[in-house]
Design a protein around this motif. Structure first.
Motif, PDB file in Angstrom:
ATOM      1  N   ASP A 211       0.733  -1.057  -0.218  1.00 33.84           N
ATOM      2  CA  ASP A 211      -0.237   0.099   0.190  1.00 33.84           C
ATOM      3  C   ASP A 211       1.215   1.078  -0.079  1.00 33.84           C
ATOM      4  N   LEU A 212       1.363   2.169  -1.105  1.00 34.41           N
ATOM      5  CA  LEU A 212       2.030   2.862  -1.860  1.00 34.41           C
ATOM      6  C   LEU A 212       2.082   4.193  -0.703  1.00 34.41           C
ATOM      7  N   CYS A 213       0.541   4.390  -0.738  1.00 33.71           N
ATOM      8  CA  CYS A 213       0.904   6.016  -0.238  1.00 33.71           C
ATOM      9  C   CYS A 213      -0.584   5.600   0.897  1.00 33.71           C
ATOM     10  N   ALA A 214      -0.215   4.821   2.080  1.00 33.81           N
ATOM     11  CA  ALA A 214      -1.533   4.800   2.685  1.00 33.81           C
ATOM     12  C   ALA A 214      -1.904   5.317   4.320  1.00 33.81           C
ATOM     13  N   ALA A 215      -1.348   6.297   4.276  1.00 38.95           N
ATOM     14  CA  ALA A 215      -2.251   6.732   6.036  1.00 38.95           C
ATOM     15  C   ALA A 215      -3.132   7.996   5.212  1.00 38.95           C
ATOM     16  N   PRO A 216      -3.681   7.266   6.264  1.00 37.79           N
ATOM     17  CA  PRO A 216      -3.854   7.309   7.228  1.00 37.79           C
ATOM     18  C   PRO A 216      -3.955   5.949   8.245  1.00 37.79           C
ATOM     19  N   GLY A 217      -4.658   4.843   7.645  1.00 41.23           N
ATOM     20  CA  GLY A 217      -4.335   3.540   7.025  1.00 41.23           C
ATOM     21  C   GLY A 217      -5.730   2.677   6.690  1.00 41.23           C
ATOM     22  N   GLY A 218      -6.588   3.775   6.716  1.00 44.57           N
ATOM     23  CA  GLY A 218      -8.125   3.151   5.755  1.00 44.57           C
ATOM     24  C   GLY A 218      -7.277   1.804   5.265  1.00 44.57           C
ATOM     25  N   LYS A 219      -6.837   1.839   4.030  1.00 52.01           N
ATOM     26  CA  LYS A 219      -7.364   0.939   2.725  1.00 52.01           C
ATOM     27  C   LYS A 219      -6.095  -0.084   3.633  1.00 52.01           C
ATOM     28  N   SER A 220      -5.343   0.002   3.766  1.00 48.56           N
ATOM     29  CA  SER A 220      -4.121  -0.760   4.955  1.00 48.56           C
ATOM     30  C   SER A 220      -4.710  -1.774   6.278  1.00 48.56           C
ATOM     31  N   THR A 221      -5.426  -0.948   7.071  1.00 51.29           N
ATOM     32  CA  THR A 221      -6.297  -1.744   7.650  1.00 51.29           C
ATOM     33  C   THR A 221      -7.044  -3.376   7.224  1.00 51.29           C
ATOM     34  N   LEU A 222      -8.318  -2.748   6.171  1.00 53.42           N
ATOM     35  CA  LEU A 222      -8.697  -3.287   4.973  1.00 53.42           C
ATOM     36  C   LEU A 222      -7.781  -4.295   4.428  1.00 53.42           C
ATOM     37  N   LEU A 223      -6.958  -4.065   3.882  1.00 52.03           N
ATOM     38  CA  LEU A 223      -6.413  -5.224   3.546  1.00 52.03           C
ATOM     39  C   LEU A 223      -5.579  -6.249   4.117  1.00 52.03           C
ATOM     40  N   ASN A 224      -5.707  -5.439   6.057  1.00 52.02           N
ATOM     41  CA  ASN A 224      -5.412  -6.676   6.711  1.00 52.02           C
ATOM     42  C   ASN A 224      -6.804  -7.879   6.939  1.00 52.02           C
ATOM     43  N   SER A 225      -7.607  -6.816   6.631  1.00 52.67           N
ATOM     44  CA  SER A 225      -8.610  -7.703   7.394  1.00 52.67           C
ATOM     45  C   SER A 225      -9.193  -8.397   5.811  1.00 52.67           C
ATOM     46  N   VAL A 226      -8.974  -8.428   5.156  1.00 51.12           N
ATOM     47  CA  VAL A 226      -9.340  -9.887   3.498  1.00 51.12           C
ATOM     48  C   VAL A 226      -8.416 -10.091   3.078  1.00 51.12           C
ATOM     49  N   LEU A 227      -7.078 -10.100   3.282  1.00 53.24           N
ATOM     50  CA  LEU A 227      -6.387 -10.501   3.020  1.00 53.24           C
ATOM     51  C   LEU A 227      -5.734 -12.075   3.883  1.00 53.24           C
ATOM     52  N   SER A 228      -4.550 -13.186   3.235  1.00 51.21           N
ATOM     53  CA  SER A 228      -4.734 -14.063   4.089  1.00 51.21           C
ATOM     54  C   SER A 228      -4.405 -13.795   5.478  1.00 51.21           C
ATOM     55  N   ALA A 229      -3.931 -14.799   6.250  1.00 52.99           N
ATOM     56  CA  ALA A 229      -3.444 -14.199   7.335  1.00 52.99           C
ATOM     57  C   ALA A 229      -1.619 -14.183   7.556  1.00 52.99           C
ATOM     58  N   ASP A 230      -1.516 -15.368   6.054  1.00 55.16           N
ATOM     59  CA  ASP A 230       0.199 -15.348   6.096  1.00 55.16           C
ATOM     60  C   ASP A 230       0.531 -14.518   4.941  1.00 55.16           C
ATOM     61  N   SER A 231      -0.527 -13.499   4.261  1.00 55.71           N
ATOM     62  CA  SER A 231       0.137 -12.668   3.315  1.00 55.71           C
ATOM     63  C   SER A 231       0.929 -11.018   4.350  1.00 55.71           C
ATOM     64  N   LEU A 232       2.065 -10.800   3.490  1.00 49.97           N
ATOM     65  CA  LEU A 232       2.480  -9.911   3.467  1.00 49.97           C
ATOM     66  C   LEU A 232       2.274  -8.221   3.546  1.00 49.97           C
TER      67      LEU A 232
END
Length: 455
Positions: A109-130
């Motif tokens: 997530d290149l332009c990630a702040a404040p974190g909405g899309k990053s926390t969304l990716l944390n939720s929908v991608l598998s737990a073993d993804s980076l």
């Protein structure tokens, strides 16, 4: 705000015969403010919020009938939900339709702040993804770090780098999300002050900057990797024309995302290559202005040689943290800026790669400072979903929880008489942070830099 929208913007939008100018202007003039939240699937709890209609394109996301004062809610500070604009949550639908929620991927997530899309990716991608969440502006990177820390996962790295830095990880990322800086016309209803800053010249400058950012980061995309490009702009120069430019300059193909007609999302095509774009208008969807397009890289990229990396043995073995971390055998440790961090064993070599070529703000879960024979636990550990369930905890009511968040002393009578040492404080079963019980007093270890000054 009647008739305050820039004439040049409205005129360009009106070129589209399907564009309903009257409804568009009315949506801005009525002053409607929408509030939506997305729940953390790793921290289920009965919220104090009054959830209304579900956001149809994003699981566990809801509109609220009224906007509360989120700083009053301990569950907000515990990372149980994130306040996010509904249109931008369409990213969840894209990830699902691409099947990336079922794969193990390396995502940026290149332009990630404040974190909405990053926390969304944390939720929908598998737990073993980076997930690497990057923000170039230092102050905003601090906010990004705090929000991801609240979300509680250890498969995430927060970086503070210029996009050019990711050239040093060629062919590394299976997924890139670039929510590019833009002229901001899609946020006019939410932020009326931004109207005064809009101009056609600024649209041109933003379009040029978006191309530079994309060109800088492109070497990091893997063969057959996906690029999700988005803005909060209505201008074609920043949206469909960027998709055409990407296809001209690189070996990309457009990817279609199935949607429901009832959602009100407008599907567009770029003029040259007919690349699909998805536009959100406030008079058609329950959200602010937003654009997103999805491209797949067809070419062959050089690959970062991960096999050359040597993982050094950590000075703090994971066994020394077994009383603090549940399922500790699944993790490795490393020391970063004198603090011990944990991360999934299978991601160890990837974090090593990032550490060599990027400036890391945070990586994995910061467990705390190792003092030789004991741990000084960090706030990150308190909010981690990997925290041991054997650590003593004390449940607080709303008033005491708010006092804790203000970093005020807590009454020792709230804690069991036989309790001594490190302990967690909870609200509704969700961890808020650390205290240290010392007989006749309780030390509040809530971080002073994020304490709530006014409650």
């Amino acid at each position: 705000m009647s008739n305050f929208l820039p004439n040049a913007l409205v005129r360009k939008l009106g070129v589209n015969p399907l564009f309903d100018q009257e409804a568009f202007l009315e949506a801005h003039e009525n002053g409607l403010k929408l509030t939506s939240v997305r729940l953390n699937p790793y921290k289920p709890v009965d919220l104090d919020l009054k959830l209304s209609e579900a956001v149809p394109w994003c699981p566990e996301a809801y509109y609220l009938d009224e906007r509360p004062k989120f700083t009053l809610d301990p569950l907000f500070h515990a990372g149980c939900y994130y306040v996010q604009e509904a249109s931008s949550m369409f990213l969840a639908q894209i990830i699902k339709e691409l099947g990336l929620d079922k794969d193990t991927v390396k995502a940026l997530d290149l332009c990630a702040a404040p974190g909405g899309k990053s926390t969304l990716l944390n939720s929908v991608l598998s737990a073993d993804s980076l997930l690497i969440a990057n923000e170039i502006i230092k102050a905003r990177a601090n906010i990004l770090e705090d929000n991801l820390m609240r979300w509680g996962l250890s498969n995430t790295i927060v970086t503070n780098n210029d996009p050019t830095a990711f050239r040093r990880l060629p062919g590394f990322f299976d997924l890139m999300v670039v929510d590019a800086p833009c002229s901001g016309s899609g946020m006019f209803r939410k932020d009326e002050d931004s109207i005064d800053e809009w101009s056609e010249a600024n649209v041109k400058l933003c379009s040029e900057r978006q191309r530079r950012i994309l060109a800088d980061v492109m070497p990091g995309l893997a063969t057959h990797g996906y690029l999700i490009y988005s803005t909060c702009s209505y201008s074609e120069e920043e949206n469909e024309q960027i998709l055409d430019w990407l296809i001209d300059e690189y070996e990309f193909e457009s990817v279609s995302i199935p949607i429901e007609e009832s959602w009100g999302i407008e599907v567009t095509q770029s003029k040259k290559h007919e690349a699909k774009g998805y536009r959100f208008y406030p008079h058609k969807t329950r959200g602010e202005g937003f654009f997103v397009g999805v491209l797949r890289f067809k070419g062959i990229q050089p690959m970062f040689n991960i096999k050359k990396l040597k993982v050094e043995k950590s000075p703090v073995p994971i066994e020394s943290l077994k009383h603090w971390i549940k399922d500790y055998q699944q993790f490795s440790t490393f020391v970063h800026h004198d603090f011990v961090h944990i991360f999934p064993k299978e991601l160890e070599v990837y974090i090593k790669a990032a550490q060599q070529v990027l400036y890391l703000k945070n990586a994995g879960t910061m467990v705390g400072k190792w003092l030789g024979k004991e741990l000084l636990p960090s706030h990150d550990l308190a909010l981690s979903i990997h925290l041991s369930q054997d650590i003593p905890t004390t449940e607080l009511n709303l008033k005491d929880a708010q006092n804790f968040l203000r970093k005020e002393p807590l009454d020792p009578s709230l804690f069991p008489e036989n309790l001594k040492g490190w302990s967690l404080v909870n609200y509704k079963g969700q961890t808020l942070g650390w205290v240290k019980v010392l007989g006749n007093r309780v030390n509040n270890y809530y971080p002073k830099e994020i304490r709530i000054a006014n409650l």
